[in-house]
Write a protein that holds these residues in place. Structure first.
Motif, PDB file in Angstrom:
ATOM      1  N   ASN A   1       7.359 -22.520 -10.780  1.00 61.18           N
ATOM      2  CA  ASN A   1       7.677 -21.582 -11.860  1.00 61.18           C
ATOM      3  C   ASN A   1       7.219 -20.171 -11.516  1.00 61.18           C
ATOM      4  O   ASN A   1       7.990 -19.219 -11.574  1.00 61.18           O
ATOM      5  N   ILE A   2       5.957 -20.030 -11.146  1.00 59.35           N
ATOM      6  CA  ILE A   2       5.437 -18.668 -10.957  1.00 59.35           C
ATOM      7  C   ILE A   2       6.070 -18.023  -9.725  1.00 59.35           C
ATOM      8  O   ILE A   2       6.370 -16.827  -9.717  1.00 59.35           O
ATOM      9  N   SER A   3       6.305 -18.836  -8.687  1.00 63.22           N
ATOM     10  CA  SER A   3       6.880 -18.219  -7.492  1.00 63.22           C
ATOM     11  C   SER A   3       8.307 -17.728  -7.770  1.00 63.22           C
ATOM     12  O   SER A   3       8.700 -16.667  -7.294  1.00 63.22           O
TER      13      SER A   3
ATOM     14  N   GLY B   1      -1.264 -17.199 -12.141  1.00 61.41           N
ATOM     15  CA  GLY B   1       0.047 -17.524 -12.692  1.00 61.41           C
ATOM     16  C   GLY B   1       0.402 -18.998 -12.600  1.00 61.41           C
ATOM     17  O   GLY B   1       1.253 -19.472 -13.335  1.00 61.41           O
ATOM     18  N   HIS B   2      -0.234 -19.746 -11.695  1.00 59.55           N
ATOM     19  CA  HIS B   2       0.082 -21.183 -11.690  1.00 59.55           C
ATOM     20  C   HIS B   2      -1.088 -22.012 -12.227  1.00 59.55           C
ATOM     21  O   HIS B   2      -0.890 -22.995 -12.923  1.00 59.55           O
TER      22      HIS B   2
ATOM     23  N   GLU C   1      15.360 -18.869 -16.894  1.00 61.24           N
ATOM     24  CA  GLU C   1      16.151 -20.004 -16.368  1.00 61.24           C
ATOM     25  C   GLU C   1      15.345 -20.908 -15.417  1.00 61.24           C
ATOM     26  O   GLU C   1      15.464 -22.135 -15.492  1.00 61.24           O
ATOM     27  N   PRO C   2      14.552 -20.325 -14.505  1.00 56.36           N
ATOM     28  CA  PRO C   2      13.825 -21.233 -13.605  1.00 56.36           C
ATOM     29  C   PRO C   2      12.925 -22.220 -14.345  1.00 56.36           C
ATOM     30  O   PRO C   2      12.772 -23.368 -13.917  1.00 56.36           O
ATOM     31  N   PHE C   3      12.378 -21.808 -15.486  1.00 54.44           N
ATOM     32  CA  PHE C   3      11.520 -22.732 -16.247  1.00 54.44           C
ATOM     33  C   PHE C   3      12.314 -23.970 -16.677  1.00 54.44           C
ATOM     34  O   PHE C   3      11.809 -25.090 -16.676  1.00 54.44           O
ATOM     35  N   ILE C   4      13.574 -23.725 -17.082  1.00 59.05           N
ATOM     36  CA  ILE C   4      14.403 -24.825 -17.601  1.00 59.05           C
ATOM     37  C   ILE C   4      14.737 -25.800 -16.478  1.00 59.05           C
ATOM     38  O   ILE C   4      14.530 -27.010 -16.572  1.00 59.05           O
TER      39      ILE C   4
ATOM     40  N   ASN D   1      11.279 -19.017  -3.901  1.00 58.06           N
ATOM     41  CA  ASN D   1      10.989 -20.397  -4.302  1.00 58.06           C
ATOM     42  C   ASN D   1      10.141 -21.086  -3.248  1.00 58.06           C
ATOM     43  O   ASN D   1      10.561 -21.248  -2.111  1.00 58.06           O
ATOM     44  N   PHE D   2       8.954 -21.509  -3.658  1.00 59.07           N
ATOM     45  CA  PHE D   2       8.138 -22.264  -2.708  1.00 59.07           C
ATOM     46  C   PHE D   2       8.675 -23.670  -2.486  1.00 59.07           C
ATOM     47  O   PHE D   2       8.336 -24.321  -1.516  1.00 59.07           O
ATOM     48  N   GLY D   3       9.467 -24.144  -3.422  1.00 58.83           N
ATOM     49  CA  GLY D   3      10.077 -25.469  -3.236  1.00 58.83           C
ATOM     50  C   GLY D   3       9.096 -26.619  -3.323  1.00 58.83           C
ATOM     51  O   GLY D   3       9.303 -27.656  -2.694  1.00 58.83           O
TER      52      GLY D   3
END
Ligand code: HEM
Length: 492
Positions: A180-182, A293-294, A144-147, A189-191
């Motif tokens: 995404n990766i966080s 990852g990022h 979901e976070p990717f979307i 969430n790094f925001g």
């Protein structure tokens, strides 16, 4: 005066020794593979030349003929390989060609300070331990976070468009892949997508420039000297690690969230609490998860968007193919979209040159290349995937159809090219990338959302050029972004 003469003589001897070490490979290096002249690695420092030009002009012919060359890189002579048979042997004989990452190879360097001793660079039992802790979370994750982030990213693209519709892509893509990766792997969430000046993002921008400086990448030795700018680089790297780990502490450790969640970071914290790993190992692996990852998806997404813009007919084909999907999982089944992704990975492997294995004993590579003990051996991913002996005469062309026409054949061709080391962009064998599945899910969803909202083209103001050294992606990529009519909604 005699003292001066002695000092001068010593200086001449020292300079002579350094020149000797840089200009010629060690005498015990194999004579039956060619030597790439040492000046080749200095070219991007002096001239406006990218790494694809360097490969094509100075390395390709020798590499294709012999499958391996001697090359000066990272303050030492190495053997760089591109022949699939040699690569298969290297990946299989893990104990002979042992992983020896920056923390062992150049422990004094800024890049070693950045990533420490982690799952990618470790060897033997330590690596097995890391792998057993981290595999599960990297194979089973929330999508979901990717979307949501892809929709936010599209909003940012709109906002950052200049008057002619051009957007500088690098910083924005980095913000997307960081969030995404966080959220997917680190559990918070790094925001970076919602805040213009996020502390972590600012640190990263700063330290990446310092770490991937072509001169210090070629001569990490200079990181040992008291050069003010390098001292600053070390301070910045240390600050970045502090900020990152304090976020993990605040978001997962202090409130015991890690006990109920299955993020990779939660599994690492549990292993730390059970004394399976120590605090430094916990930190180094959290850092590498964020970094690999990022950064790797950032590079891959840049390459994908670049090639979508460069080949509008493919952009149109993929856009059409995605019009009838009923959910995001359907993206895995689309032949054109997936063959496009595999072709991008082949044409521009994001991690181009990887030299992080050291021979534990004198050994034979293939039939007749004798490699001395303690030699650094690496692989040239672009060389592997552009080798005409392996990929035929169209090796240099962008041709997604080479992967097949239906999804079953495409997936078989993809797996088989990895298994036979014809494509090593995600490494291979037991040390294969643990984030491949996650990376592709991220690519499919992000690209799907972007092309639903925009048409991408290459602006004439942007000079088509790849990075001069280090990770392989378009240099300071700019895209021209035109909105489609379709309203696809936003994500708060
Ligand atoms: C999407 C683009 C990606 C590419 C092209 C890529 C490529 C690679 C390569 C070439 C290696 C071997 C590195 C070496 O030998 O030093 C590797 C290892 C690894 N990658 Fe990725 N990677 C990607 C994404 C990711 C992501 C999103 C993660 C998640 C955190 C990840 C996690 C790892 C890990 C943990 C390893 C070490 C595996 C081991 O040695 O056991 N990668 N990757």
């Amino acid at each position: 005066m005699p003292a001066l003469r002695v000092i001068l003589s010593l200086l001449i001897v020292l300079v002579g020794y350094v020149i000797f070490k840089v200009v010629w490979p060690p005498l015990n290096f194999p004579r039956n593979i060619p030597t790439i002249p040492c000046y080749v690695v200095f070219l991007p420092i002096i001239f406006d030349i990218d790494q694809v030009d360097i490969y094509n002009t100075y390395i390709k012919v020798q590499m294709e003929k012999y499958g391996a060359v001697k090359i000066f890189f990272g303050s030492r002579w190495n053997i760089l390989v591109s022949k699939p048979e040699y690569l298969a042997q290297i990946f299989k004989e893990e104990d002979v060609f042992a992983k020896s990452g920056n923390q062992k190879k150049i422990p004094y360097s800024a890049i070693a300070a950045y990533t420490g001793d982690n799952i990618i660079s470790a060897h033997g039992d330590v690596w097995r331990k890391y792998r057993s802790i981290m595999t599960n979370g990297l194979q089973h994750f929330k999508e979901e976070p990717f979307i949501c982030n892809a929709k936010k990213f599209c909003g940012l693209l709109r906002k950052n468009r200049g008057p002619t519709g051009n957007v500088l892509m690098g910083p924005l893509i980095q913000r997307l892949t960081l969030d995404n990766i966080s959220q997917v792997v680190l559990g918070f969430n790094f925001g970076t997508l919602s805040e213009e000046t996020n502390e972590l993002h600012q640190h990263l921008i700063k330290i990446k420039k310092q770490i991937f400086h072509p001169f210090f990448l070629t001569f990490p030795f200079f990181d040992m000297l008291p050069i003010p700018s390098r001292k600053k680089a070390f301070q910045d790297i240390s600050k970045f690690r502090e900020v990152l780990v304090s976020r993990v502490k605040n978001d997962l450790i202090n409130n015991y969230k890690f006990e109920q969640t299955s993020y990779v970071s939660s599994d690492l914290i549990k292993a730390y609490n059970n004394n399976i790993i120590d605090y430094k190992q916990l930190t180094d692996n959290i850092v590498i998860l964020l970094v690999a990852g990022h950064e790797n998806p950032q590079l891959l997404l840049s390459n994908c968007l670049y090639l979508l813009a460069k080949y509008p007919s493919w952009q149109k084909l993929i856009w059409k193919e995605t019009q009838n999907i009923s959910n995001y999982k359907d993206l895995n089944e689309l032949p054109l979209f997936n063959s496009f992704l595999f072709e991008v990975v082949r044409l521009y492997p994001p991690l181009n040159i990887i030299i992080n294995r050291k021979t534990n004993k004198k050994c034979r590579m293939g039939q007749d290349i004798i490699v001395p003990k303690n030699t650094y051996v690496g692989y040239h991913n672009f060389g592997v995937t552009h080798n005409r002996n392996v990929w035929g005469n169209t090796a240099e062309e962008f041709d997604p159809r080479r992967w097949g026409t239906n999804i079953a054949d495409i997936m078989i061709a993809w797996r088989s090219s990895k298994n036979s080391c014809k494509l090593t962009s995600f490494h291979g064998g037991r040390r294969a990338c643990l984030g491949e599945k996650l990376g592709f899910v991220e690519m499919r969803i992000s690209i799907f959302e972007i092309i639903q909202q925009f048409e991408l083209t290459l602006p004439k103001e942007w000079k088509e050029k790849m990075t001069p050294a280090g990770p392989l992606c378009p240099y300071n990529l700019q895209l021209n972004i035109k909105s489609r009519e379709k309203d696809v909604g936003v994500c708060e």
